[in-house]
Scaffold this active site. Structure first.
Site, short mmCIF file in Angstrom:
data_model
loop_
_atom_site.label_atom_id
_atom_site.label_comp_id
_atom_site.label_asym_id
_atom_site.label_seq_id
_atom_site.Cartn_x
_atom_site.Cartn_y
_atom_site.Cartn_z
N LYS A 1 -45.96 6.14 -21.66
CA LYS A 1 -46.31 5.40 -22.88
C LYS A 1 -47.09 6.27 -23.87
CE LYS A 1 -44.30 1.53 -21.82
NZ LYS A 1 -43.12 1.08 -22.59
N TYR B 1 -46.79 5.39 -15.64
CA TYR B 1 -46.59 4.48 -16.80
C TYR B 1 -47.40 4.97 -18.01
CZ TYR B 1 -46.30 -0.08 -19.21
OH TYR B 1 -46.07 -1.09 -20.11
N ALA C 1 -48.43 7.98 -18.65
CA ALA C 1 -47.83 9.23 -19.15
C ALA C 1 -46.63 8.91 -20.04
CB ALA C 1 -47.39 10.10 -17.98
N ASN D 1 -37.53 -0.86 -26.41
CA ASN D 1 -38.40 -1.79 -25.67
C ASN D 1 -38.28 -1.67 -24.15
OD1 ASN D 1 -39.81 -4.60 -25.21
ND2 ASN D 1 -37.78 -4.76 -24.25
P1 NAP Z 1 -39.84 -7.12 -18.57
O1 NAP Z 1 -39.93 -8.59 -18.68
O2 NAP Z 1 -39.77 -6.50 -17.22
O3 NAP Z 1 -38.63 -6.62 -19.49
C1 NAP Z 1 -38.22 -5.28 -19.51
C2 NAP Z 1 -36.74 -5.26 -19.77
O4 NAP Z 1 -36.26 -3.91 -19.76
C3 NAP Z 1 -35.97 -6.01 -18.67
O5 NAP Z 1 -34.98 -6.81 -19.25
C4 NAP Z 1 -35.39 -4.87 -17.86
O6 NAP Z 1 -34.23 -5.19 -17.12
C5 NAP Z 1 -35.07 -3.88 -18.97
N1 NAP Z 1 -34.79 -2.57 -18.40
C6 NAP Z 1 -35.44 -1.94 -17.39
N2 NAP Z 1 -34.85 -0.77 -17.13
C7 NAP Z 1 -33.80 -0.66 -17.98
C8 NAP Z 1 -32.80 0.34 -18.17
N3 NAP Z 1 -32.79 1.45 -17.46
N4 NAP Z 1 -31.86 0.12 -19.11
C9 NAP Z 1 -31.86 -1.01 -19.86
N5 NAP Z 1 -32.78 -1.99 -19.71
C10 NAP Z 1 -33.75 -1.81 -18.78
O7 NAP Z 1 -41.10 -6.45 -19.28
P2 NAP Z 1 -41.84 -6.81 -20.65
O8 NAP Z 1 -43.22 -7.18 -20.27
O9 NAP Z 1 -41.05 -7.69 -21.51
O10 NAP Z 1 -41.93 -5.35 -21.27
C11 NAP Z 1 -41.21 -4.92 -22.41
C12 NAP Z 1 -41.83 -3.63 -22.91
O11 NAP Z 1 -43.17 -3.88 -23.28
C13 NAP Z 1 -41.85 -2.53 -21.85
O12 NAP Z 1 -41.60 -1.29 -22.45
C14 NAP Z 1 -43.28 -2.59 -21.34
O13 NAP Z 1 -43.69 -1.37 -20.81
C15 NAP Z 1 -44.01 -2.95 -22.62
N6 NAP Z 1 -45.33 -3.54 -22.40
C16 NAP Z 1 -45.47 -4.74 -21.77
C17 NAP Z 1 -46.74 -5.26 -21.59
C18 NAP Z 1 -46.99 -6.58 -20.91
O14 NAP Z 1 -48.15 -6.95 -20.72
N7 NAP Z 1 -45.97 -7.34 -20.53
C19 NAP Z 1 -47.87 -4.55 -22.05
C20 NAP Z 1 -47.67 -3.34 -22.69
C21 NAP Z 1 -46.39 -2.84 -22.88
P3 NAP Z 1 -34.45 -5.49 -15.54
O15 NAP Z 1 -35.05 -6.86 -15.49
O16 NAP Z 1 -33.09 -5.41 -14.94
O17 NAP Z 1 -35.36 -4.43 -15.00
#
Ligand code: NAP
Length: 246
Positions: free
Chosen positions: A158, A154, A156, A89
């Site tokens: 995904k 991003y 690329a 994730n």
């Molecule tokens: P988020 O709130 O920013 O959560 C992402 C989490 O990943 C954070 O806890 C972050 O920690 C952690 N992280 C980042 N880099 C890391 C690393 N190198 N090692 C370990 N943990 C790491 O984002 P989210 O919206 O929940 O997104 C979760 C996933 O869903 C992501 O893959 C995102 O691309 C995908 N996604 C989200 C959406 C959306 O609309 N929100 C849509 C499509 C896909 P930090 O806070 O320290 O960075």
């Protein structure tokens, strides 16, 4: 008891998935980025998971780093005995139009969003192969399916996850390991809270359900994909976008 690892589970969708899988009866491994702030948030998530009567522990690891993933998986195997589900994730954004995007921002997003998936699969799949059982879910995005201006890095990363998902499904199917992806649309999390009101309004105009998704609505699909109910589903990408594209 079955064990699930969720990467980047200190907040947002990852935290929600951890709580949902705990509610489903999984012991949960809450991976977080190695910082004090993330650790504090991860500990709070673990507390909420334990309220469901399961084991929940936090493991610090930067999942973009191969060695840190190897050490974490080894420790989890020693502490929990098995690894039954993996949810990749963790993700970041560093947006900008291609013309202005710095190489460092491209590389950082690929490392955290894509290389991390290789790092975790490499170590977890060898455990799952020996168990002859496993459920893997990779968190992709609608940006990986359709592209999104300002997100060449991003999208690329995904899109790559989708190719990896199908390949792993083919390579490990005979070992009773399934591998699927979810492709969320616009979900209420800290990642999307930072977008401008203009951009949010424009995006919502294209969503059939006319609203943002909630992290719980991603967690419920992941819950299905790691359960026995999805035993004949593998190599698939499930879009969870409120009907963004039809
Ligand atoms: P988020 O709130 O920013 O959560 C992402 C989490 O990943 C954070 O806890 C972050 O920690 C952690 N992280 C980042 N880099 C890391 C690393 N190198 N090692 C370990 N943990 C790491 O984002 P989210 O919206 O929940 O997104 C979760 C996933 O869903 C992501 O893959 C995102 O691309 C995908 N996604 C989200 C959406 C959306 O609309 N929100 C849509 C499509 C896909 P930090 O806070 O320290 O960075």
């Amino acid at each position: 008891m079955a064990t699930a690892i969720i990467t980047g589970a200190s907040q947002g969708i990852g935290a929600c998935i951890a709580k949902r899988l705990a509610k489903d009866g999984f012991d949960v491994v809450i991976n977080h980025y190695p910082s004090d702030g993330d650790k504090e948030k991860a500990l709070a998530v673990a507390g909420e998971c334990r309220a469901f009567g399961v084991k929940a522990e936090c493991y610090a690891a930067d999942v973009s780093k191969f060695d840190q993933c190897e050490a974490m998986v080894k420790q989890v195997k020693a502490d929990f005995g098995s690894i039954d589900a993996l949810v990749n994730n963790a993700g970041i954004t560093k947006d900008g139009l291609l013309a202005r995007m710095k190489e460092a921002d491209y590389d950082a997003v690929i490392a955290v969003n894509q290389k991390s998936v290789y790092n975790m699969l490499k170590h977890v799949c060898s455990v799952m192969m020996k168990q002859r059982h496993g459920r893997i879910v990779n968190v992709s995005s609608v940006a990986g399916l359709y592209g999104n201006p300002g997100q060449v890095n991003y999208s690329a990363s995904k899109a790559a996850i989708i190719g990896m998902t199908k390949t792993v499904a083919k390579e490990f199917g005979s070992r009773n390991i399934t591998c699927n992806a979810v492709a969320p649309g616009f979900i209420h999390t800290p990642m999307t809270d930072v977008l401008s009101d203009d951009l949010k309004a424009k995006m919502l105009g294209a969503v059939a359900l006319g609203r943002y998704g909630e992290p719980e609505e991603i967690a419920s699909v992941v819950s299905f994909l790691v359960s026995e109910d999805s035993s004949y589903v593998t190599g698939q990408v499930i879009e969870i976008s409120g009907g963004l594209s039809m």
